[in-house]
Design an enzyme around this catalytic site. Structure first.
Site, PDB file in Angstrom:
ATOM      1  N   ARG B  12       0.853  -1.199   0.000  1.00  0.00           N
ATOM      2  CA  ARG B  12       0.000   0.000   0.000  1.00  0.00           C
ATOM      3  C   ARG B  12       0.889   1.250   0.000  1.00  0.00           C
ATOM      4  NH1 ARG B  12      -0.592   4.348   2.793  1.00  0.00           N
ATOM      5  NH2 ARG B  12      -0.516   3.221   4.757  1.00  0.00           N
ATOM      6  N   ASP B  13       1.655   1.459   1.066  1.00  0.00           N
ATOM      7  CA  ASP B  13       2.508   2.657   1.094  1.00  0.00           C
ATOM      8  C   ASP B  13       3.552   2.576  -0.021  1.00  0.00           C
ATOM      9  OD1 ASP B  13       3.706   5.096   2.059  1.00  0.00           O
ATOM     10  OD2 ASP B  13       2.916   4.614   4.044  1.00  0.00           O
ATOM     11  N   HIS B  16       3.118   4.314  -3.361  1.00  0.00           N
ATOM     12  CA  HIS B  16       3.547   5.717  -3.511  1.00  0.00           C
ATOM     13  C   HIS B  16       4.900   5.809  -4.219  1.00  0.00           C
ATOM     14  CE1 HIS B  16       0.601   8.071  -1.309  1.00  0.00           C
ATOM     15  NE2 HIS B  16       0.720   7.345  -0.218  1.00  0.00           N
ATOM     16  N   SER B 167       3.086  10.864   8.958  1.00  0.00           N
ATOM     17  CA  SER B 167       3.048  10.848   7.488  1.00  0.00           C
ATOM     18  C   SER B 167       4.141  11.684   6.849  1.00  0.00           C
ATOM     19  CB  SER B 167       1.700  11.376   7.009  1.00  0.00           C
ATOM     20  OG  SER B 167       0.663  10.837   7.771  1.00  0.00           O
ATOM     21  N   HIS B 194       2.917   4.537  12.877  1.00  0.00           N
ATOM     22  CA  HIS B 194       3.285   4.329  11.475  1.00  0.00           C
ATOM     23  C   HIS B 194       4.361   5.362  11.155  1.00  0.00           C
ATOM     24  CE1 HIS B 194       2.213   4.006   7.021  1.00  0.00           C
ATOM     25  NE2 HIS B 194       2.670   5.243   7.047  1.00  0.00           N
ATOM     26  N   HIS B 196       7.639   7.230   9.047  1.00  0.00           N
ATOM     27  CA  HIS B 196       8.321   7.506   7.775  1.00  0.00           C
ATOM     28  C   HIS B 196       9.756   7.903   8.097  1.00  0.00           C
ATOM     29  CE1 HIS B 196       5.489   7.055   4.434  1.00  0.00           C
ATOM     30  NE2 HIS B 196       4.565   7.248   5.361  1.00  0.00           N
TER      31      HIS B 196
END
Lengths: 300, 337
Positions: B12-13, B16, B167, B194, B196
């Protein structure tokens, strides 16, 4: 208070943000007279404000009109989609012209810059959505210049503070109604609507982007047509402004507009609420002019 | 041994990182590897979730239906998850068909101050008997008190856990500790994190989250995700093992999945590039890096200036259209000088 000669008598059903802001706009109009402002609770902020302004008020819902049918010729329904379904039936029986501010999808969809004249023939017109009022005029022009657009997508940014509980719980209806409006007014084959809430302080202005994929972008004609359309919308939405003229980027057309509200009942960042109300008032004034000319009163 | 729930967000990520162009073959081979490793939850879809394929955030190669079909066919013990953002995805057009396609886990996301837009989607997914989590995106933009208030709304709507997403890769370990520990103490449901990797902190921040009481941590094989990527899943699993956490994931399986990702999915292993670092410092959504670089080049402006201006304006995830406006504005200002 007796309506002044030549003014169209209107009632506003719903005393929330939309209804209260509509009232300010009606009071400013030379063609309209608010003869009844209807809420559910006489102690509410909206009703108290209207009463203080000398406007007749009621807490009697649509029955207030049913009980006194001559009170108005036109009704703005600023309640909810569900309530509108019930109100529409009663108002149709009473022969009232209805301007529906909810996403009920019952009446004829109206974007004044595109189809005002046609809409004046319909007893019930629907004002689509705030994002629709901002983006559909541009989508319409893109369709008209290119014959047919394969795909049009619109993205709106609104300030978190301008989105009340009803807007938040009705995001799906907002999206689906806006998408239907884009297709109906532009003739594109597919559409998509996206809404972003932005909580920045100070609150951001409403702005919207229209993207389109067409066979051969004609930027020259599109730019002229968009300028003309922005001017047309600007007649009834003073804060409507083009911020990114038609641009081709990454294989798509992009156009951006900003809507600053007049700051009537709501702060100027709430351009999303201002634009749909300005559009509704433009329709009501269209009726006033039509009625006025039929009666030879020259409402203009 | 303390248990943790690890969500594998590679499919999913990671979408990107390749402009949402993951193919059927790529989904298929990676899902097989994730299943073999015993990943409890495998998230799949467009980078911005179901219903998000658009000019605004990028059009995906495959439809949601195709992505879900392919991955569903490969998962047995692993649960299939989707990311859903109201404002992009509607219940009728997107969520209902995804449930019919066999989704097990639904993670409903909003910007970190806007949890009330998730009410209908969370309620609907729970009514369908699904495992449902709330997700607060861009959570560096709100105080811990505001995050707690928003997370409580999601709990009240029926979320079975709330995940804070960093995010923009803007968190430092202290931020993780402050926010995660407050939510873990005050909520009656599990908390997740989550990460990054914009400033190189993703694995360290995820560990800090676990040490601060988080039960859910997200990771992607080889860090395959937006911008500088996510917490590198196989490294995270190794670290968690060293710290005595149990994830139920087989270490060799996770390492193999990482190799599959590198061989089959990853074009460039994500790293903290100049623009990603600036994106983290400016607090702008990691997935903006590709469009910012493309549009900055076209308008002859410095992508770092674009990121800082977007950060100054408080632009949130999903507002990629503003990049064009900012680039035009900066290029006009430069022309005047």
């Amino acid at each position: 208070m007796a309506p002044r000669e030549g003014k169209l008598k209107v009632a506003i059903l719903g005393s929330g943000n939309i209804g209260s802001d509509l009232l300010s706009k009606v009071l400013r109009s030379d063609l309209l007279e608010c003869t009844l402002f209807i809420g559910r609770n006489l102690a509410s902020r909206g009703i108290a404000r209207a009463a203080a302004m000398g406007v007749p008020v009621s807490d009697g819902s649509v029955e207030a009109i049913e009980n006194d049918p001559d009170v108005c010729d036109l009704v703005f329904d600023a309640t909810s989609a569900l309530s509108h379904i019930r109100h529409a039936e009663v108002l149709e029986r009473l022969g009232k012209t209805v301007i529906d501010m909810t996403p009920s999808n019952l009446g004829r969809m109206c974007i004044p810059a595109v189809n005002l004249q046609e809409c004046l023939e319909y007893p019930n017109v629907n004002m689509v959505t705030c994002g629709g009022q901002a983006t559909i005029p541009i989508a319409h022009v893109i369709g008209a210049v290119h014959g047919e657009a394969e795909y049009i997508e619109v993205v709106s940014q609104i300030a978190s503070r301008s989105a009340g509980p009803a807007t938040r719980v009705n995001l799906d209806e907002y999206i689906e109604t806006t998408e239907r409006g884009i297709i109906a007014f532009s003739g594109c084959r597919r559409s998509k609507a996206i809404l972003n809430l932005n909580p920045a302080q100070p609150p951001v202005d409403m702005q919207a982007t229209v993207y389109a994929r067409v066979d051969e972008p004609d930027l020259e004609r599109l730019t002229a047509a968009v300028d003309e359309m922005v001017e047309k919308v600007g007649v009834y939405v003073p804060g409507y402004e083009l911020i990114v003229p038609p641009t081709v980027e990454n294989g798509r057309i992009a156009v951006m507009v900003r809507v600053r509200g007049r700051g009537d009942y709501l702060p100027s960042y709430a351009g999303n609420l201002d634009i749909i109300n300005c559009a509704a008032v433009a329709v009501a004034e269209g009726h006033a002019r039509m009625t006025g000319s039929v009666q030879g009163e020259g409402a203009r | 041994m303390k248990e943790l729930l690890v969500t594998d967000i590679t499919l999913r990520d990671g979408n990107h990182a390749v402009a949402h162009q993951l193919t059927e073959h790529q989904l298929s081979v990676y899902a097989e590897a994730a299943e073999a490793a015993g990943m409890p939850i495998v998230e799949v879809g467009h980078g911005n979730g179901i219903g998000a394929s658009s000019m605004q955030v990028g059009e995906s190669l495959l439809s949601d239906a195709d992505m879900l079909r392919v991955v569903r066919g490969k998962l047995k013990k692993s649960r299939m998850s989707i990311h859903v953002i109201p404002g992009f995805a509607t219940i009728n057009k997107d969520l209902r068909p995804a449930i019919e396609a066999g989704v097990d886990v639904i993670r409903v996301a909003s910007h970190c101050t806007e949890a009330d837009i998730t009410e209908r989607h969370i309620t609907f997914a729970r009514e369908q008997g699904k495992e449902v989590y709330g997700v607060l995106m861009m959570s560096h933009m709100a105080s811990k008190e505001v995050l707690l208030e928003e997370a409580r709304k999601m709990e009240q709507y029926g979320a079975e856990g709330v995940v804070l997403m960093d995010s923009a890769g803007a968190y430092l370990p202290k931020d993780v500790r402050d926010k995660i520990s407050l939510l873990a103490e005050e909520l009656n449901i599990p908390v997740g994190f989550h990460a990054h990797n914009n400033m190189g902190m993703a694995v360290a921040n995820s560990l800090t989250a676990a040490e601060s009481g988080a039960y859910i941590v997200d990771g992607a094989s080889r860090g395959f995700g937006a911008g500088a990527g996510n917490a590198q899943l196989e490294a995270l699993i190794a670290v968690l093992e060293r710290y005595g956490y149990s994830t139920g994931i087989d270490l060799y399986g996770a390492l193999d999945a990482g190799d599959v990702a590198q061989r089959e999915l990853v074009e460039v292993v994500p790293s903290a590039t100049s623009t990603s670092i600036v994106s983290g410092m400016a607090g702008v959504f990691s997935a903006f890096s590709k469009p910012v670089e493309r549009i900055s080049k076209e308008y002859g402006v410095d992508p770092r200036d674009v990121f800082f201006e977007l950060g100054r304006r408080g632009i949130v995830a999903g507002q990629e259209d503003i990049i064009l406006e900012v680039a035009q504005q900066l290029s006009e200002e430069a022309a005047k000088k």
